[in-house]
Structures are given as C-alpha cells and as structure tokens.
Design a protein around this motif. Structure first.
Motif, mmCIF file in Angstrom:
data_model
loop_
_atom_site.group_PDB
_atom_site.id
_atom_site.type_symbol
_atom_site.label_atom_id
_atom_site.label_comp_id
_atom_site.label_asym_id
_atom_site.label_seq_id
_atom_site.Cartn_x
_atom_site.Cartn_y
_atom_site.Cartn_z
ATOM 1 N N UNK A 388 82.685 59.609 17.322
ATOM 2 C CA UNK A 388 81.562 59.307 18.221
ATOM 3 C C UNK A 388 81.662 60.085 19.519
ATOM 4 N N UNK A 389 82.886 60.432 19.902
ATOM 5 C CA UNK A 389 83.100 61.152 21.157
ATOM 6 C C UNK A 389 82.572 62.594 21.105
ATOM 7 N N UNK A 390 82.216 63.044 19.925
ATOM 8 C CA UNK A 390 81.627 64.380 19.838
ATOM 9 C C UNK A 390 80.257 64.420 20.520
ATOM 10 N N UNK A 391 79.643 63.252 20.645
ATOM 11 C CA UNK A 391 78.350 63.155 21.336
ATOM 12 C C UNK A 391 78.445 62.077 22.421
ATOM 13 N N UNK A 392 79.129 62.384 23.525
ATOM 14 C CA UNK A 392 79.346 61.379 24.571
ATOM 15 C C UNK A 392 78.065 60.817 25.169
ATOM 16 N N UNK A 393 76.981 61.609 25.140
ATOM 17 C CA UNK A 393 75.705 61.116 25.681
ATOM 18 C C UNK A 393 75.191 59.940 24.862
ATOM 19 N N UNK A 394 75.411 59.984 23.534
ATOM 20 C CA UNK A 394 74.981 58.872 22.679
ATOM 21 C C UNK A 394 75.799 57.619 22.968
ATOM 22 N N UNK A 395 77.098 57.806 23.222
ATOM 23 C CA UNK A 395 77.956 56.673 23.596
ATOM 24 C C UNK A 395 77.465 56.045 24.886
ATOM 25 N N UNK A 396 77.153 56.896 25.842
ATOM 26 C CA UNK A 396 76.665 56.403 27.130
ATOM 27 C C UNK A 396 75.405 55.566 26.932
ATOM 28 N N UNK A 397 74.477 56.045 26.122
ATOM 29 C CA UNK A 397 73.225 55.325 25.875
ATOM 30 C C UNK A 397 73.490 53.973 25.223
ATOM 31 N N UNK A 398 74.405 53.940 24.252
ATOM 32 C CA UNK A 398 74.715 52.693 23.552
ATOM 33 C C UNK A 398 75.135 51.591 24.522
ATOM 34 N N UNK A 399 75.870 51.966 25.556
ATOM 35 C CA UNK A 399 76.398 50.961 26.475
ATOM 36 C C UNK A 399 75.559 50.773 27.746
ATOM 37 N N UNK A 400 74.835 51.798 28.170
ATOM 38 C CA UNK A 400 74.180 51.720 29.486
ATOM 39 C C UNK A 400 72.654 51.721 29.433
ATOM 40 N N UNK A 401 72.068 51.870 28.238
ATOM 41 C CA UNK A 401 70.612 51.899 28.100
ATOM 42 C C UNK A 401 70.003 50.684 28.796
ATOM 43 N N UNK A 402 69.020 50.929 29.663
ATOM 44 C CA UNK A 402 68.468 49.857 30.503
ATOM 45 C C UNK A 402 66.980 49.663 30.227
ATOM 46 N N UNK A 403 66.634 48.485 29.717
ATOM 47 C CA UNK A 403 65.223 48.156 29.476
ATOM 48 C C UNK A 403 64.670 47.244 30.569
ATOM 49 N N UNK A 404 65.562 46.846 31.503
ATOM 50 C CA UNK A 404 65.152 45.876 32.506
ATOM 51 C C UNK A 404 65.412 44.451 32.062
ATOM 52 N N UNK A 405 65.831 44.291 30.795
ATOM 53 C CA UNK A 405 66.131 42.979 30.234
ATOM 54 C C UNK A 405 67.512 43.070 29.589
ATOM 55 N N UNK A 406 68.458 42.279 30.106
ATOM 56 C CA UNK A 406 69.835 42.352 29.614
ATOM 57 C C UNK A 406 69.919 42.110 28.109
ATOM 58 N N UNK A 407 69.037 41.295 27.575
ATOM 59 C CA UNK A 407 69.109 40.948 26.158
ATOM 60 C C UNK A 407 68.780 42.130 25.253
ATOM 61 N N UNK A 408 67.974 43.085 25.728
ATOM 62 C CA UNK A 408 67.570 44.212 24.882
ATOM 63 C C UNK A 408 68.135 45.541 25.370
ATOM 64 N N UNK A 409 68.955 45.516 26.402
ATOM 65 C CA UNK A 409 69.534 46.749 26.943
ATOM 66 C C UNK A 409 70.778 47.161 26.163
ATOM 67 N N UNK A 410 71.455 48.188 26.667
ATOM 68 C CA UNK A 410 72.679 48.650 26.030
ATOM 69 C C UNK A 410 73.747 47.573 26.033
ATOM 70 N N UNK A 411 74.765 47.756 25.182
ATOM 71 C CA UNK A 411 75.753 46.695 24.987
ATOM 72 C C UNK A 411 76.486 46.325 26.272
#
Length: 494
Positions: A388-411
C-alpha cells in the motif's frame, strides 16, 4: 472509610455483670453485630463502586492514548513523511521541514561561496596605551568596491568613549554594552592588544562601518581613537588600513546552484529555496552534491504499529473488565455493564466500516485486520502495508478524507469522532463516572447516618442492660439475705 462503625471501640462499663453474673459487654457486642449488618452492606457497596470508578478510569486512560494516535491518523502530515539523503552531507546537509510540501524528488547542489559575517581587526596597541577619546559611530549596510551603502532600516549608533573607557578592553566593553549587532573581542599578542569586531549575522547586508570623531582633531589617522575606525571609503587608516587588509573579511552571501539554477542567501541555511526542505551549506564544493527525497516508509509503518498497539491495549482492558470465567463461575467487575460493553462493541464495529474517498476503502486492504486470538485484537500484515505504501496518497485519503461528517469520513477522522463521543466531555464514559461519583457520595452519607444511629443504639442497649444488671444484682442480694434469715430461723426453732 467514613462511617466504618465496625472499627470503633465499644464503650465498656467495668462493673457490668459483676453483681448479677450477666455479661453485659458480650450481650451488647452480639446485638451490635446484628445491628451493624446494614452498615457492612453499605461498606461493601462502596468498595464495589470504588472499584468500578477505578476500572473506568483505566479504560478512559487507554482510550485517551488511542485518541492521541487517532489525531495523528487524521492528520495529512502524518501520511506524507519524507526522508532526504545527501551524497556529501559534510558539504550540504538537508532536513525535511514540511513533508506535505515535498514530493519524492532528486536534485544536485553545487556551492560556490558560503555566507560569512563581516570581521575586522585593529593593529596591535601596546598594553596600557590609551586609545584616545571621542565618539565611535556604527552603521550597518553593505560594502562594494570600497563604497558603503547604508541599510535604510537601521540608524547610526553613537558610542561615546571617555577617559575611563580609553583602553582596548574599555572600547570593547562599550561596544558590547551597546548590543548593536556586532561583538567586540580583545586579543593579546607579543606586540600588545588588538580589537576584533565581527557582525552577529552573516550576509552581505550584515556589513558595518565604524567612523570616529576623534578628540585629537584628526578623524582619519592612525593615532588616537581613529586608529580603531573602519571606514575604507574615507581612506586607508585605522582598521581599514593597508596592513589590516589581510585580516578583513567583508560580509558575503552564500552562492550555490541547484540543478544549474543560481541561488543566493544571506545565511548558509536555505529554508525556502526548496519548499518543505532545509538545506545547510557547510563547504564550498568541487563536485555536485546529489540529494534524494523519498517517502519515509518507516515513519508510516511505525504509526500503523502504534495504532495496532493502542487499539489492542484498550480492547484487552475491556476484555478483562467484562469477561466471565465459566469454569469458576466468576464474573469480572464490569461483566454485563452496558457502558463497558457498548464501548467495546463500538470500537470493534468501527474496524469494519468503509471509506468511499479513494481507491482504498477498508483497513483490511492495507493489512490491518482482526487477529486470530479470538479476543477482538487486531494485527498488522507488513506485506500488505508495504504494498500500500507504493501509493502513499491513497493511504492518506483512507485515513484523512473529510466529508464534514465523522461517520462518513476517512478512518482516522472516524476514530477521532468516535473517541470524542465515548470519552470526551459529556460522553458515555464521562456520564458513567459522574453517575458512579454520585453513588459514592450518597453511600458515604448513608454510612455517616448509619454510624450515628449505631452509636445511639449501642448507648441505649448498654443503658438498658446495665440497669437490668443493677436490678438483678439487688434481687440477688435480697434473695441471699432472705435465705440467710430463714436459715437462722430454722436454727432457733430447732
């Protein structure tokens, strides 16, 4: 514990039972043991509540540690750490200042000139010789081919040199006391003493001019105070004389090329030339120095392991607190407690949630999944994480993606939101401990009231049985007297 009546010594009446044979102390003690049973139950209940408060305190501490990790998981900077290596760190060292601004890259650096401060020295002055009096005026700016350009942002500083200051050491002390951006040092050699002046910062613009207003009437000769002046624009005298040229270093900027592009800096530390990277120039180079920037996979792996460790610590604590030992039919302290069970279930459910922000949607895809120990712990598959570290941007999105709602955001944001709900102010843990604290306070008050009641009951029982002892004693004495009289009567009639 407050209200622990059982630890209070019983009041005693030394004469009780002596006359009648009734053991008043034993009777009262046995009766009070029965009366004290409600207090004992209160004390047992208090110990149980206190144990629960302690257990929830430990759980809150474990969740706090997990929350610290969650904060870093939700931070974009945590997923963009970089490392930088230099082919010649002695000449050009580099460090990452902001990994988020820096992508994997490589470039070469050549150093033509290092940044230096202005440095000058006077001729030797025989020890004990007066330097002369007057005023030294210091002005910052830059020198170019013997011409001085003043710094428009600074003002001239006049330093008065009186008779008491007219030694090399005295002049140095006055200059240093002015805190004007230069440092003065006295050096002794075989010929006497020299005054050394050095600007506190590097760069061409850190140069300075030191003019003298000499009380001897001549401001541009090598006698009196003017021998300590530095003013090449006015002539070759004082510290700007021909003899001092070898010891004179004008302020200069660092000069280098990065992939052939010329750069300059007043400092040898280049912090804005390459965004997110700080370069430190230490030597003029004769060959290009290669620098390589890469993703710091070790830092990301360490963060993933810290998450696994913190999660498992909280999970194991909840396991121990809510377990049931079927073999011994023994329930743990919080077995069946709705708050503890809900906390554990909420954490475990979160592991299976998905994120829709990028190519990676679940923790299992990066190697974080349930361990085989059947205890709800999680484990890290280093092979999957490495892939997974071959694409660090995807890792970042998985954990930090922000929808404004904690329940549907990144992990990372989901975990952060859940823990805030569980252990933050007004959360489930906060409400539970508030409730337990209220129960403890109520229990303590009940114990205090019960202790007062028991003290009153003991006093009443002692009074009653002491009175009974007295009455029985009197009757016994009367019986003895009558028996004696009857015996006498019988002897008389006999």
């Amino acid at each position: 514990m407050v209200g622990d009546y059982s630890n209070k010594p019983m009041a005693t009446i030394s004469s009780a039972g002596i006359g009648s044979g009734i053991d008043v102390n034993a009777i009262v003690t046995q009766l009070m043991a029965i009366e004290q049973r409600p207090l004992t139950r209160l004390q047992s209940s208090a110990a149980f509540i206190d144990a629960k408060i302690s257990a929830f305190g430990q759980i809150k501490s474990a969740l706090s540690a997990l929350s610290d990790v969650a904060t870093r998981l939700a931070n974009k900077a945590s997923w963009s750490p970089k490392t930088v290596t230099s082919s010649n760190s002695t000449a050009v060292a580099a460090s990452v200042s902001n990994g988020a601004q820096l992508g994997p890259t490589s470039f070469s650096v050549e150093v033509q000139q290092l940044a230096k401060p202005q440095s000058i020295a006077s001729a030797s002055i025989a020890t004990g010789t007066a330097t002369g009096t007057g005023t030294l005026t210091l002005r910052f700016g830059s020198w170019e081919a013997g011409a001085f350009t003043p710094d428009g942002g600074s003002s001239p500083l006049a330093i008065a040199i009186g008779a008491a200051d007219a030694t090399v050491a005295g002049v140095a002390e006055k200059i240093n006391a002015a805190k004007a951006g230069v440092t003065a040092t006295v050096i002794s050699d075989a010929n006497g003493e020299r005054l050394l002046l050095r600007s506190k910062s590097t760069g061409k613009e850190s140069g300075f001019r030191l003019q003298a207003t000499d009380d001897d009437g001549n401001n541009t000769d090598d006698t009196g105070l003017s021998r300590l002046a530095f003013d090449p624009e006015a002539g070759a005298f004082g510290m700007g004389g021909v003899a001092q040229a070898a010891t004179t270093q004008y302020g200069q900027d660092a000069k280098a090329t990065i992939n052939g592009i010329a750069v300059s800096s007043s400092s040898n530390k280049l912090s804005t030339t390459v965004p997110g990277l700080t370069l430190t120039l230490a030597q003029v180079t004769t060959a290009a120095v290669d620098l390589q920037v890469a993703v710091d996979e070790g830092a990301i792996t360490k963060l993933a392991n810290e998450f696994v460790t913190s999660f498992n610590a909280a999970n194991q604590l909840l396991n121990q607190a809510t377990s049931y030992d079927a073999a011994n039919k023994q329930a743990a302290l919080l077995q069946g407690d709705s708050t503890a069970v809900s906390l554990q279930n909420a954490l475990r459910r979160l592991l299976g949630t998905r994120s829709e922000g990028g190519p990676l949607a679940s923790l299992s895809e990066i190697g974080i999944g349930t361990a085989r120990d059947a205890g709800g712990n999680i484990a890290l598959d280093s092979g999957k994480l490495s892939a997974a570290l071959r694409n660090p941007a995807d890792l970042e999105t998985l954990f930090t993606f922000d929808t404004g709602n904690a329940a549907t955001s990144g992990f990372g944001r989901k975990l952060q939101g859940l823990l805030a709900t569980l252990s933050g102010n007004g959360g489930a843990l906060d409400s539970k401990t508030t409730s337990l604290d209220a129960q403890m306070k109520s229990n303590v008050k009940d114990q205090e009231r019960m202790s007062l009641r028991l003290t009153s009951v003991e006093a009443r029982l002692r009074k009653q049985y002491t009175s009974l002892d007295s009455q029985v004693s009197k009757l016994t004495a009367l019986n003895t007297y009558i028996t004696q009289q009857v015996a006498q009567w019988n002897k008389s009639t006999g």
